[in-house]
Design a protein around this motif. Structure first.
Motif, PDB file in Angstrom:
ATOM      1  N   UNK A  72      35.614  47.105  23.319  1.00 41.83           N
ATOM      2  CA  UNK A  72      34.249  46.496  24.278  1.00 41.83           C
ATOM      3  C   UNK A  72      34.105  45.155  24.830  1.00 41.83           C
ATOM      4  N   UNK A  73      34.656  44.954  26.239  1.00 44.23           N
ATOM      5  CA  UNK A  73      34.905  44.075  26.882  1.00 44.23           C
ATOM      6  C   UNK A  73      34.377  42.213  26.803  1.00 44.23           C
ATOM      7  N   UNK A  74      33.061  42.977  26.246  1.00 46.25           N
ATOM      8  CA  UNK A  74      31.861  41.239  25.593  1.00 46.25           C
ATOM      9  C   UNK A  74      33.377  40.681  24.420  1.00 46.25           C
ATOM     10  N   UNK A  75      34.079  42.155  23.595  1.00 44.63           N
ATOM     11  CA  UNK A  75      34.154  40.835  22.338  1.00 44.63           C
ATOM     12  C   UNK A  75      35.398  40.116  23.047  1.00 44.63           C
ATOM     13  N   UNK A  76      35.752  40.053  24.411  1.00 45.44           N
ATOM     14  CA  UNK A  76      36.636  39.330  24.517  1.00 45.44           C
ATOM     15  C   UNK A  76      36.399  38.015  25.306  1.00 45.44           C
TER      16      UNK A  76
END
Length: 98
Positions: free
Chosen positions: A58-62
């Motif tokens: 998931x992008x938010x994990x970046x």
């Protein structure tokens, strides 16, 4: 009905500056090796295009990694750190590639 269309258009236009600001660090730090658009090939073999990021995790994990600083095991990839506003914009940009 026309009002709903205007509202959607307004929302789309409101996102443009954030997307543009989010693309700036990608262009400056990543584009030499990674494709940062929807169609190009990456300039370096093995460097995944940004549009494939969402398939890996998931992008938010970046967000946390960007706040602490991105560091990798190979010298060609620059290390960099973003502030919270830059992270928000960067994630907005990445989501446009999905």
């Amino acid at each position: 009905m026309a009002l709903a269309g205007l509202l959607l258009t307004g929302q789309a236009l409101a996102a443009v500056p954030s997307e543009r600001r989010g693309k700036a660090p990608a262009r400056a730090k990543c584009a030499r090796c990674h494709a940062i658009d929807r169609v190009s090939s990456s300039g370096r073999a093995g460097a995944p295009p940004f549009r494939e990021r969402r398939h890996r995790f998931p992008i938010e994990m970046l967000a946390e990694a960007l706040a602490e600083g991105l560091y990798t095991g190979h010298a060609e990839m620059p290390s960099f750190q973003l502030n919270s506003n830059q992270i928000d914009d960067f994630l907005v940009f990445l989501k446009t590639l999905a």
